[in-house]
Design a protein around this motif. Structure first.
Motif, mmCIF file in Angstrom:
data_model
loop_
_atom_site.group_PDB
_atom_site.id
_atom_site.type_symbol
_atom_site.label_atom_id
_atom_site.label_comp_id
_atom_site.label_asym_id
_atom_site.label_seq_id
_atom_site.Cartn_x
_atom_site.Cartn_y
_atom_site.Cartn_z
ATOM 1 N N UNK A 82 5.442 8.870 -5.387
ATOM 2 C CA UNK A 82 6.082 7.624 -4.939
ATOM 3 C C UNK A 82 5.805 7.361 -3.463
ATOM 4 N N UNK A 83 5.782 8.429 -2.676
ATOM 5 C CA UNK A 83 5.549 8.278 -1.233
ATOM 6 C C UNK A 83 4.158 7.686 -0.968
ATOM 7 N N UNK A 84 3.162 8.175 -1.706
ATOM 8 C CA UNK A 84 1.802 7.675 -1.500
ATOM 9 C C UNK A 84 1.656 6.255 -2.059
ATOM 10 N N UNK A 85 2.294 5.971 -3.201
ATOM 11 C CA UNK A 85 2.247 4.598 -3.738
ATOM 12 C C UNK A 85 2.821 3.611 -2.712
ATOM 13 N N UNK A 86 3.909 4.021 -2.048
ATOM 14 C CA UNK A 86 4.529 3.149 -1.035
ATOM 15 C C UNK A 86 3.593 2.970 0.162
ATOM 16 N N UNK A 87 2.947 4.069 0.567
ATOM 17 C CA UNK A 87 2.020 3.984 1.704
ATOM 18 C C UNK A 87 0.802 3.124 1.356
ATOM 19 N N UNK A 88 0.340 3.158 0.090
ATOM 20 C CA UNK A 88 -0.812 2.344 -0.320
ATOM 21 C C UNK A 88 -0.483 0.857 -0.259
ATOM 22 N N UNK A 89 0.699 0.464 -0.717
ATOM 23 C CA UNK A 89 1.055 -0.955 -0.812
ATOM 24 C C UNK A 89 0.648 -1.541 -2.151
ATOM 25 N N UNK A 90 0.981 -2.810 -2.361
ATOM 26 C CA UNK A 90 0.753 -3.482 -3.648
ATOM 27 C C UNK A 90 -0.735 -3.538 -3.990
ATOM 28 N N UNK A 91 -1.032 -3.557 -5.315
ATOM 29 C CA UNK A 91 -2.413 -3.612 -5.807
ATOM 30 C C UNK A 91 -3.181 -4.760 -5.157
ATOM 31 N N UNK A 92 -2.554 -5.933 -5.123
ATOM 32 C CA UNK A 92 -3.157 -7.104 -4.476
ATOM 33 C C UNK A 92 -2.746 -7.095 -2.997
ATOM 34 N N UNK A 93 -3.713 -6.930 -2.091
ATOM 35 C CA UNK A 93 -3.339 -6.826 -0.665
ATOM 36 C C UNK A 93 -2.580 -8.045 -0.142
ATOM 37 N N UNK A 99 1.921 -2.514 7.397
ATOM 38 C CA UNK A 99 1.878 -1.076 7.666
ATOM 39 C C UNK A 99 1.335 -0.250 6.525
ATOM 40 N N UNK A 100 1.084 -0.882 5.379
ATOM 41 C CA UNK A 100 0.509 -0.132 4.254
ATOM 42 C C UNK A 100 -1.020 -0.097 4.377
ATOM 43 N N UNK A 101 -1.622 0.881 3.693
ATOM 44 C CA UNK A 101 -3.082 1.035 3.755
ATOM 45 C C UNK A 101 -3.769 -0.231 3.254
ATOM 46 N N UNK A 102 -3.274 -0.762 2.131
ATOM 47 C CA UNK A 102 -3.936 -1.946 1.568
ATOM 48 C C UNK A 102 -3.747 -3.176 2.451
ATOM 49 N N UNK A 103 -2.582 -3.306 3.081
ATOM 50 C CA UNK A 103 -2.388 -4.437 4.008
ATOM 51 C C UNK A 103 -3.383 -4.328 5.156
ATOM 52 N N UNK A 104 -3.583 -3.099 5.649
ATOM 53 C CA UNK A 104 -4.477 -2.899 6.794
ATOM 54 C C UNK A 104 -5.940 -3.091 6.417
ATOM 55 N N UNK A 105 -6.342 -2.592 5.233
ATOM 56 C CA UNK A 105 -7.774 -2.431 4.984
ATOM 57 C C UNK A 105 -8.327 -3.053 3.710
ATOM 58 N N UNK A 106 -7.509 -3.342 2.694
ATOM 59 C CA UNK A 106 -8.060 -3.818 1.418
ATOM 60 C C UNK A 106 -8.716 -5.181 1.585
ATOM 61 N N UNK A 107 -9.770 -5.410 0.790
ATOM 62 C CA UNK A 107 -10.502 -6.676 0.867
ATOM 63 C C UNK A 107 -9.968 -7.686 -0.138
ATOM 64 N N UNK A 108 -9.642 -7.213 -1.355
ATOM 65 C CA UNK A 108 -9.091 -8.090 -2.394
ATOM 66 C C UNK A 108 -8.452 -7.220 -3.474
ATOM 67 N N UNK A 109 -8.026 -7.839 -4.580
ATOM 68 C CA UNK A 109 -7.265 -7.101 -5.613
ATOM 69 C C UNK A 109 -8.105 -5.989 -6.254
ATOM 70 N N UNK A 110 -9.424 -6.126 -6.263
ATOM 71 C CA UNK A 110 -10.279 -5.068 -6.814
ATOM 72 C C UNK A 110 -10.697 -4.077 -5.721
#
Ligand code: IDP
Length: 138
Positions: A82-93, A99-110
């Protein structure tokens, strides 16, 4: 103590973000207990994402995940899944929290930079998919 599987996906490895993402992981208190860089074959990616094989995005996801190297690791800690899922952030950035990894770095939902196991059963299967007991420290 719980263990979860992390994958830094090809979009992030390609942009030299592995170090920055591992820093976010380590700063969160999760401990890396196994790690390697690999290039997935089509069969390996299909096997890993078998639960999604009926989804419309399956072929595109497999193509993406085999497009370049990934960094796979096992993370350990209290409530690690759960801790890592929270740090990753939602599937769709677009829906990911600040502050989540996906907010910082993800390009799109894939091309969303990271994977993390979603439950104890999948964590056990996924860690075993990539690592033998001999490759895990501690
Ligand atoms: P998760 O990675 O947040 O657990 P899942 O729904 O398990 O999300 O999807 C697995 C992966 O499939 C996602 O991380 C993403 O790379 C890709 N994916 C999910 N939904 C879509 C979509 O609607 N279009 C394209 N790719 C998607």
């Amino acid at each position: 103590m719980e263990r979860t599987l992390s994958i830094i996906k090809p979009d992030a490895v390609e942009r030299n973000l592995s170090g920055a993402i591992l820093k976010m992981i380590q700063d969160s208190g999760l401990k890396v207990v196994a790690m390697k860089m690999i290039q997935l074959s089509t069969a390996e990616a299909e096997g890993f994402y078998a639960v999604h094989k009926e989804r419309p995005f399956f072929r595109s996801l497999v193509d993406f995940m085999t497009s370049g190297p990934v960094v796979v690791s096992i993370l350990e800690g209290d409530d690690a899944i759960a801790k890592y899922r929270k740090l990753m952030g939602a599937t769709n950035p677009a829906n990911a929290e600040e502050g989540t990894i996906r907010k910082c770095y993800a390009l799109d939902i894939e091309k969303n930079s990271v994977h993390g196991s979603d439950a104890p059963e999948t964590a056990a299967v996924e860690t075993g998919y990539f690592f033998s007991a001999l490759e895990m420290v501690g």
